[in-house]
Scaffold this motif. Structure first.
Motif, mmCIF file in Angstrom:
data_model
loop_
_atom_site.group_PDB
_atom_site.id
_atom_site.type_symbol
_atom_site.label_atom_id
_atom_site.label_comp_id
_atom_site.label_asym_id
_atom_site.label_seq_id
_atom_site.Cartn_x
_atom_site.Cartn_y
_atom_site.Cartn_z
ATOM 1 N N PRO A 174 -2.040 -10.959 -15.674
ATOM 2 C CA PRO A 174 -3.512 -10.899 -15.648
ATOM 3 C C PRO A 174 -4.120 -11.527 -14.398
ATOM 4 O O PRO A 174 -5.077 -10.994 -13.834
ATOM 5 N N SER A 175 -3.565 -12.655 -13.951
ATOM 6 C CA SER A 175 -4.132 -13.321 -12.772
ATOM 7 C C SER A 175 -3.939 -12.471 -11.521
ATOM 8 O O SER A 175 -4.832 -12.391 -10.659
ATOM 9 N N THR A 176 -2.785 -11.816 -11.416
ATOM 10 C CA THR A 176 -2.518 -10.968 -10.245
ATOM 11 C C THR A 176 -3.406 -9.737 -10.261
ATOM 12 O O THR A 176 -4.032 -9.380 -9.239
ATOM 13 N N LEU A 177 -3.478 -9.062 -11.399
ATOM 14 C CA LEU A 177 -4.337 -7.881 -11.499
ATOM 15 C C LEU A 177 -5.799 -8.249 -11.268
ATOM 16 O O LEU A 177 -6.548 -7.510 -10.616
ATOM 17 N N GLY A 178 -6.198 -9.413 -11.780
ATOM 18 C CA GLY A 178 -7.578 -9.854 -11.583
ATOM 19 C C GLY A 178 -7.896 -10.121 -10.123
ATOM 20 O O GLY A 178 -9.004 -9.823 -9.655
ATOM 21 N N PHE A 179 -6.917 -10.666 -9.406
ATOM 22 C CA PHE A 179 -7.130 -10.933 -7.977
ATOM 23 C C PHE A 179 -7.392 -9.640 -7.227
ATOM 24 O O PHE A 179 -8.343 -9.547 -6.439
ATOM 25 N N TRP A 180 -6.558 -8.621 -7.459
ATOM 26 C CA TRP A 180 -6.740 -7.363 -6.733
ATOM 27 C C TRP A 180 -8.000 -6.631 -7.168
ATOM 28 O O TRP A 180 -8.673 -5.993 -6.336
ATOM 29 N N HIS A 181 -8.332 -6.698 -8.440
ATOM 30 C CA HIS A 181 -9.596 -6.104 -8.901
ATOM 31 C C HIS A 181 -10.783 -6.756 -8.193
ATOM 32 O O HIS A 181 -11.732 -6.078 -7.785
ATOM 33 N N ALA A 182 -10.728 -8.072 -8.058
ATOM 34 C CA ALA A 182 -11.829 -8.794 -7.411
ATOM 35 C C ALA A 182 -11.944 -8.445 -5.934
ATOM 36 O O ALA A 182 -13.011 -8.587 -5.332
ATOM 37 N N ARG A 183 -10.864 -7.964 -5.318
ATOM 38 C CA ARG A 183 -10.897 -7.559 -3.906
ATOM 39 C C ARG A 183 -11.461 -6.148 -3.750
ATOM 40 O O ARG A 183 -11.617 -5.659 -2.636
ATOM 41 N N GLY A 184 -11.729 -5.467 -4.852
ATOM 42 C CA GLY A 184 -12.290 -4.115 -4.779
ATOM 43 C C GLY A 184 -11.275 -3.011 -5.020
ATOM 44 O O GLY A 184 -11.597 -1.824 -4.883
ATOM 45 N N MET A 185 -10.045 -3.372 -5.379
ATOM 46 C CA MET A 185 -9.029 -2.360 -5.658
ATOM 47 C C MET A 185 -9.239 -1.756 -7.051
ATOM 48 O O MET A 185 -9.741 -2.429 -7.947
ATOM 49 N N ARG A 186 -8.827 -0.511 -7.202
ATOM 50 C CA ARG A 186 -8.845 0.115 -8.527
ATOM 51 C C ARG A 186 -7.557 0.905 -8.717
ATOM 52 O O ARG A 186 -6.877 1.281 -7.772
ATOM 53 N N ARG A 187 -7.229 1.122 -9.973
ATOM 54 C CA ARG A 187 -5.976 1.808 -10.293
ATOM 55 C C ARG A 187 -6.146 3.315 -10.157
ATOM 56 O O ARG A 187 -7.155 3.892 -10.580
ATOM 57 N N TYR A 188 -5.147 3.955 -9.544
ATOM 58 C CA TYR A 188 -5.103 5.416 -9.424
ATOM 59 C C TYR A 188 -3.789 5.915 -10.022
ATOM 60 O O TYR A 188 -2.717 5.424 -9.664
ATOM 61 N N ASP A 189 -3.894 6.884 -10.894
ATOM 62 C CA ASP A 189 -2.718 7.467 -11.539
ATOM 63 C C ASP A 189 -2.475 8.858 -10.948
ATOM 64 O O ASP A 189 -3.294 9.770 -11.126
ATOM 65 N N PRO A 190 -1.366 9.064 -10.219
ATOM 66 C CA PRO A 190 -1.114 10.371 -9.590
ATOM 67 C C PRO A 190 -0.997 11.522 -10.587
ATOM 68 O O PRO A 190 -1.153 12.687 -10.197
ATOM 69 N N SER A 191 -0.750 11.208 -11.849
ATOM 70 C CA SER A 191 -0.637 12.264 -12.860
ATOM 71 C C SER A 191 -1.983 12.591 -13.509
ATOM 72 O O SER A 191 -2.065 13.510 -14.334
ATOM 73 N N ASN A 192 -3.021 11.844 -13.138
ATOM 74 C CA ASN A 192 -4.349 12.057 -13.717
ATOM 75 C C ASN A 192 -5.193 12.888 -12.746
ATOM 76 O O ASN A 192 -5.423 12.489 -11.604
ATOM 77 N N ARG A 193 -5.661 14.050 -13.208
ATOM 78 C CA ARG A 193 -6.399 14.969 -12.341
ATOM 79 C C ARG A 193 -7.691 14.335 -11.827
ATOM 80 O O ARG A 193 -8.040 14.480 -10.652
ATOM 81 N N HIS A 194 -8.382 13.618 -12.691
ATOM 82 C CA HIS A 194 -9.637 12.988 -12.286
ATOM 83 C C HIS A 194 -9.381 11.967 -11.179
ATOM 84 O O HIS A 194 -10.141 11.902 -10.190
ATOM 85 N N ASP A 195 -8.311 11.151 -11.316
ATOM 86 C CA ASP A 195 -7.989 10.168 -10.281
ATOM 87 C C ASP A 195 -7.651 10.855 -8.964
ATOM 88 O O ASP A 195 -8.036 10.379 -7.884
ATOM 89 N N CYS A 196 -6.933 11.969 -9.025
ATOM 90 C CA CYS A 196 -6.557 12.693 -7.809
ATOM 91 C C CYS A 196 -7.792 13.206 -7.080
ATOM 92 O O CYS A 196 -7.902 13.085 -5.845
ATOM 93 N N GLU A 197 -8.730 13.777 -7.831
ATOM 94 C CA GLU A 197 -9.947 14.304 -7.212
ATOM 95 C C GLU A 197 -10.803 13.170 -6.644
ATOM 96 O O GLU A 197 -11.380 13.288 -5.555
ATOM 97 N N GLU A 198 -10.878 12.082 -7.375
ATOM 98 C CA GLU A 198 -11.693 10.960 -6.917
ATOM 99 C C GLU A 198 -11.102 10.329 -5.652
ATOM 100 O O GLU A 198 -11.847 9.930 -4.738
ATOM 101 N N PHE A 199 -9.770 10.260 -5.585
ATOM 102 C CA PHE A 199 -9.132 9.704 -4.392
ATOM 103 C C PHE A 199 -9.433 10.574 -3.170
ATOM 104 O O PHE A 199 -9.810 10.064 -2.108
ATOM 105 N N LYS A 256 -8.675 14.977 5.018
ATOM 106 C CA LYS A 256 -8.428 15.180 3.587
ATOM 107 C C LYS A 256 -7.011 14.710 3.280
ATOM 108 O O LYS A 256 -6.055 15.057 3.969
ATOM 109 N N CYS A 257 -6.882 13.881 2.246
ATOM 110 C CA CYS A 257 -5.573 13.374 1.837
ATOM 111 C C CYS A 257 -5.483 13.435 0.317
ATOM 112 O O CYS A 257 -6.439 13.119 -0.389
ATOM 113 N N GLU A 258 -4.319 13.858 -0.190
ATOM 114 C CA GLU A 258 -4.092 13.968 -1.625
ATOM 115 C C GLU A 258 -3.404 12.708 -2.156
ATOM 116 O O GLU A 258 -2.573 12.107 -1.465
ATOM 117 N N LEU A 259 -3.753 12.333 -3.387
ATOM 118 C CA LEU A 259 -3.140 11.170 -4.012
ATOM 119 C C LEU A 259 -1.632 11.366 -4.166
ATOM 120 O O LEU A 259 -0.849 10.415 -4.031
#
Length: 539
Positions: free
Chosen positions: A449-474, A487-490
């Motif tokens: 939790p502390s590690t994930l919280g640190f990266w979240h606080a830096r502005g990072m978000r999780r992207y799942d290459p198998s999720n179509r919505h994440d791919c389009e958003e990336f 143009k770059c694909e996830l």
């Protein structure tokens, strides 16, 4: 005005001013005048007696009596932290953190401020304010400036423009040093091979390497190889070519804590110490037309930083400290919680050390008040991308048709990052990573939790290459980041990164303004065939 008799005052009743008493190069310039005392029983002649009764002379004597016996000269700025007014319009010291507050002192460009304690910085609106506490000294040239006997405030950053800069000294505070990894390992096959400043036998010799030495290579050009920027060479001493030295200085930047409301962030206000490209290039010949093979690439390298690796001691220490801390904080400290106490599942420190042996690695080494506090191993990963017509109206649908020129873009990958507890070096390390020449930054964080919280606080978000919505958003975020140029694909990012079962997190700046960079640079997009005239221009 000196003469045969007593000195006469040139100024009397004038406004307050200053005269330099001691010059750091020329020495003592003036000294305090001590009137001669009459001998016992002696008499003062009439002119001197009349002169002593003059009112202006009494005022002058009082002024002399009030002067300090010695004015402290400007300190040696090569060894003292200080701030320099950079804005051509100067800068103003206010009574409070607002331009509506009473103006106290108007500084000119080039004026120097020496604080008696670590700087106190805070952001209010679009300005970053530096508190000038009592005891702050100010200089214009070699002359001291008079400051009020109370605290004041000066805007060091105004609307993103630096008005006052901190010196580039790394005497105290949080200091971040960045250096290249060791590089791709090659070995010397000849008795001695010269390291030169350019790929030419007439270029200046920078040092030598001996047979069996292992060196780090950045790239190959014909019959020459270029060493990584922070490579070391052998230099001649009394006992021969036995000493290792780094030709280029390790890049260092000082970070200062800044209060932003109830948050604390780190930022650099230092004067830029080194511009890109100013480092000395280091080249070695691979094959000589008469002497034959001089160097060869190490095949299936399984070595470490010991053995015949040519590394100056200061660089070896920084490499070792970063590797040891990352291994301890990421693996050893989480043996029970993440690896069920099974030490056989842990990678060794040597596995982390092996990550330094390529040409795309950067090491970040952090100290707090001289104490090692944290570090990171960052990779420059080239990801498949396509360039096309730019513009704010470029969207997913049009990019599929218009962005057809193949190439790559630079992605930063945080392979390992760790900091000592309580020293707050993690935020400073991130500040350096986020300002590097990357389109975005990715990592595979451990599931704490502390590690994930640190990266979240830096502005990072999780992207799942198998999720179509994440791919389009990336893809949409990359188009926005590059102002529609790339143009770059996830899926391409996922493929380029080291395989991992951990979640993929990515930080994508919201746009060009966040890092104040030009989208038409090689790290945004590098075409596959830049020599081909039919290929698009390098972005």
């Amino acid at each position: 005005r000196g003469g045969a008799g007593s000195p006469e005052p040139l100024l009397s009743g004038a406004p307050q001013g200053f005269v330099l008493v001691h010059h750091r190069d020329l020495g003592q310039l003036i000294e305090r005048y001590e009137a001669e005392q009459p001998q016992p029983g002696g008499e003062v002649d009439a002119p001197q007696a009349q002169h002593a009764d003059h009112g202006e002379d009494r005022a002058h004597e009082e002024m002399l009596a009030a002067m300090p016996a010695r004015v402290e000269p400007m300190p040696d700025l090569t060894s003292v932290d200080h701030w320099v007014v950079e804005s051509p319009a100067g800068a103003t010291m206010f009574e409070g953190c607002s331009e509506r507050a009473k103006a106290e002192v108007l500084f000119q460009k080039g004026d120097v401020l020496v604080l008696p304690e670590p700087p106190d910085l805070q952001v209010i609106g679009a300005r970053c304010w530096l508190r000038l506490v009592v005891g702050t000294r100010a200089f214009r040239g070699a002359l001291p400036l008079s400051l009020p006997a109370r605290d004041g405030y000066i805007a060091v950053v105004d609307e993103g423009v630096h008005c006052v800069r901190e010196s580039g000294l790394v005497v105290r505070g949080v200091v971040l040093r960045t250096l290249t990894g060791f590089g791709e390992p090659w070995v010397v096959d000849h008795e001695q091979v010269v390291v030169r400043s350019a790929p030419s036998t007439s270029a200046r010799a920078m040092g030598i390497l001996s047979k069996g030495d292992v060196l780090g290579v950045q790239r190959i050009r014909g019959e020459w190889v270029e060493l990584v920027r922070d490579a070391s060479v052998r230099m001649k001493v009394r006992t021969g070519y036995t000493a290792f030295y780094g030709i280029n200085e390790v890049r260092a930047v000082k970070m200062e804590p800044v209060r932003c409301g109830d948050r604390l962030k780190y930022d650099s206000f230092s004067i830029a110490a080194e511009q890109a490209g100013s480092a000395t290039e280091l080249w070695m010949m691979v094959r000589h037309p008469e002497l034959g093979q001089l160097l060869r690439k190490c095949q299936d390298w399984r070595g470490d930083l010991g053995g015949r690796c040519v590394i100056a001691e200061d660089r070896r220490r920084m490499y070792s400290e970063v590797v040891a801390l990352c291994h301890k904080r990421i693996f050893e400290d989480n043996l029970e919680s993440l690896w069920e106490g099974d030490r056989t599942k842990l990678p060794t420190a040597r596995c982390l050390e092996a990550k330094l042996f390529d040409s795309a690695t950067t090491i970040i080494h952090a100290t707090v008040e001289g104490q090692f506090a944290g570090g990171a191993i960052v990779k420059d990963v080239r990801v498949r991308a396509h360039a096309g017509e730019s513009g704010v109206n470029v969207g997913m649908a049009t990019a599929q048709q218009s962005h057809t020129s193949p190439g790559t873009m630079a992605i930063g990958y945080v392979d390992s990052c760790a900091a000592e507890e309580g020293l707050h070096a993690g935020s400073a390390i991130w500040q350096v990573v986020s300002s590097m020449r990357f389109v975005c930054v990715a990592c595979h964080p451990i599931l704490l939790p502390s590690t994930l919280g640190f990266w979240h606080a830096r502005g990072m978000r999780r992207y799942d290459p198998s999720n179509r919505h994440d791919c389009e958003e990336f893809t949409a975020a990359i188009l926005m980041r590059t102002q529609g140029t790339v143009k770059c694909e996830l899926a391409d990012l996922h493929k380029a990164l080291p395989p991992s079962k951990l979640p993929l997190m990515v930080w994508i700046p919201k746009g060009i303004g966040e890092l104040d960079t030009d989208p038409h640079q090689d790290y945004y997009f590098q075409p596959d065939c830049p020599e081909d005239e039919s290929a698009p221009a390098m972005y």
